[in-house]
Design an enzyme around this catalytic site. Structure first.
Site, PDB file in Angstrom:
ATOM      1  CG  ASP A 285       7.567  28.033  29.236  1.00 42.74           C
ATOM      2  OD1 ASP A 285       8.656  27.444  29.168  1.00 42.74           O
ATOM      3  OD2 ASP A 285       6.961  28.442  28.230  1.00 42.74           O
TER       4      ASP A 285
ATOM      5  CB  SER B  47       3.368  27.223  26.437  1.00 48.63           C
ATOM      6  OG  SER B  47       4.454  28.040  26.776  1.00 48.63           O
TER       7      SER B  47
ATOM      8  CG  ASP C  99       6.522  24.794  25.811  1.00 48.13           C
ATOM      9  OD1 ASP C  99       6.771  25.749  26.579  1.00 48.13           O
ATOM     10  OD2 ASP C  99       6.357  24.937  24.587  1.00 48.13           O
TER      11      ASP C  99
ATOM     12  CG  ASP D 171       8.592  27.800  24.558  1.00 54.58           C
ATOM     13  OD1 ASP D 171       8.325  28.141  25.726  1.00 54.58           O
ATOM     14  OD2 ASP D 171       7.826  28.032  23.595  1.00 54.58           O
TER      15      ASP D 171
END
Length: 452
Positions: free
Chosen positions: A246, A104, A248, A250
């Site tokens: 960010d 992340s 990843d 999400d």
């Protein structure tokens, strides 16, 4: 030995804490728990595997794929895609499980493994515990049941995942984005291709930064944890707004046309009002965590929308939403869940829906976000204390009560033990920043004195 699974999968420094051996073993265990490999005659379990662009993701992906295939699971490798894309594809393709390799917003040397169950849903604690127990049992010598011959899993590159996911994102938008100029900061991460493509297909004039990942530059001075570049680019190009992801993707934060930050609370407020207007805010409730700004709560009260608050963590927000059939929830950090269209926080979807609200109302983002006023919020970490006594110490309880009396209805106090470190987080909100700081410092001193 501590629990392997943290608040969001298994994370650590790649090739130090998170090794190829661990990734392989966990994947075999996950196959036995989630795919029930070999227990149904004629059933060929399927897994979707994706990753962010970190260099370590290359060898960790190889280990995960090897583990799954050795357990009899057919693997669809979707390559570099956001975490919510892996969740979506796990559900839409009817796979038995999904695996995402990402840490992340963490720095490049870190990496992580996140598993999704059938339907693309995050795992409950009980399932994580079963995977960990299975992994530990076999790591200590208990032999695996290993298929041979035609029973081993097959590995396929699934290039269609990119287009399928982007088409899904654009297809669920309530309106197009024609006429909007938008800057996207992809954090040199998993959304570097997906997000610009989705916004462009939706009609926006797209300017990109942070969209050239080389495996080493993920989150490096860019993305949702470093908004400086996005602010400058929005102002320089005269854009209507900017969106930052960010590593990843999400989560999503935004900036308005003047470069002012729009955080997750403000995004939730804008989307909540829009969804209520459209009749899609089920039960007229939005879900947020106890760390949400008091200004968000006051804004929702003023708008006649009910607020349910949970413990910190998007998984707890999601659990509350699923338990009560709710449509919208999220965190101040930018994890926003629109449950009708995603099973987890989806930064690209959030950004698209926020931009769609700007487009359909014709109002600038600054005006829409002005529905809530962020009260000054001071956060102090108090290290090296006995965090287990934060709720039982008479001295701390008395200090909190005194602080709450001083702040009255226009302020708030929250003491929260860290989930991973011997520290207590002291958060104070007040209408005046100096008052918030003074109260927070007094509380921090009290915590240190009573629990140090």
């Amino acid at each position: 030995m501590g629990r392997l699974f943290g608040t969001d999968g298994v994370r650590g420094v790649a090739n130090a804490d998170l090794t190829a051996e661990l990734a392989l073993g966990l994947s075999v265990a996950a196959a036995h728990v989630l795919a029930e490999a070999g227990t149904f005659e004629g059933h060929r379990p399927v897994a979707v595997v994706g990753r962010d662009p970190r260099a370590s993701g290359e060898f960790l992906e190889a280990a995960v794929v090897a583990g799954l295939a050795s357990a009899g699971v057919d693997v669809l490798r979707v390559g570099v895609l956001p975490t919510p894309a892996v969740a979506y594809l796990t559900g839409s393709l009817g796979a038995d499980l999904g695996v995402m390799l990402s840490a992340s917003h963490n720095p490049m040397p870190d990496n992580g493994i996140k598993f999704f169950a059938r339907g693309g849903h995050k795992l409950a604690d009980e399932l994580e515990d079963r995977i960990e127990q299975t992994y530990r049992a076999h790591s200590s010598g208990e032999p695996w049941e290993r298929p041979t011959g035609a029973g081993v899993g097959r590995v396929t590159v699934y290039d269609e995942g990119f287009d399928n996911y982007v088409a899904h994102l654009v297809g669920v938008l309530p309106n197009r984005l024609d006429g909007l100029k938008i800057v996207i900061d992809g954090a040199h991460g998993a959304a570097a291709r997906v997000s610009p493509e989705a916004f462009a297909r939706a009609g926006a004039d797209v300017i990109t930064i942070g969209t050239d990942p080389d495996g080493l530059n993920i989150n490096d001075g860019c993305g949702s944890t470093h908004l400086e570049l996005l602010r400058a680019a929005v102002v320089e190009h005269g854009a209507d707004l900017g969106v930052a992801h960010d590593g990843d993707a999400d989560r999503c934060l935004a900036v308005d046309h003047a470069g002012n930050e729009i955080d997750g609370d403000q995004i939730l407020a804008v989307l909540a009002l829009g969804m209520r207007e459209a009749g899609t805010l089920r039960k007229n409730i939005v879900v947020a965590t106890v760390m949400s700004n008091l200004g968000f709560k006051l804004a929702m009260e003023g708008a006649g929308i009910d607020l349910v608050q949970t413990a910190v963590g998007d998984r707890y927000v999601l659990e509350e939403m699923k338990a009560h059939g709710l449509a919208l929830g999220g965190e101040q950090s930018g994890h926003v869940i629109v449950l009708d269209h995603a099973t987890t926080g989806d930064g690209t979807l959030t950004g698209l829906m926020l931009a769609a609200r700007v487009a359909t109302t014709g109002k600038p983002l600054a005006e829409l976000a002005g529905v809530m006023e962020r009260l000054p919020q001071i956060l102090i970490n108090v290290p090296d204390v006995d965090k287990s006594r934060v709720t039982t110490s008479p001295q701390v309880t008395a200090a909190v009560a005194e602080a709450e009396r001083e702040l009255g209805a226009t302020g708030r106090v929250l003491l929260r033990p860290s989930g991973t470190e011997p520290l207590v987080r002291v958060m104070v909100e007040a209408a005046d920043i100096e008052q918030a700081r003074a109260v927070a410092e007094r509380l921090a001193d009290a915590v240190k004195s009573a629990l140090g």
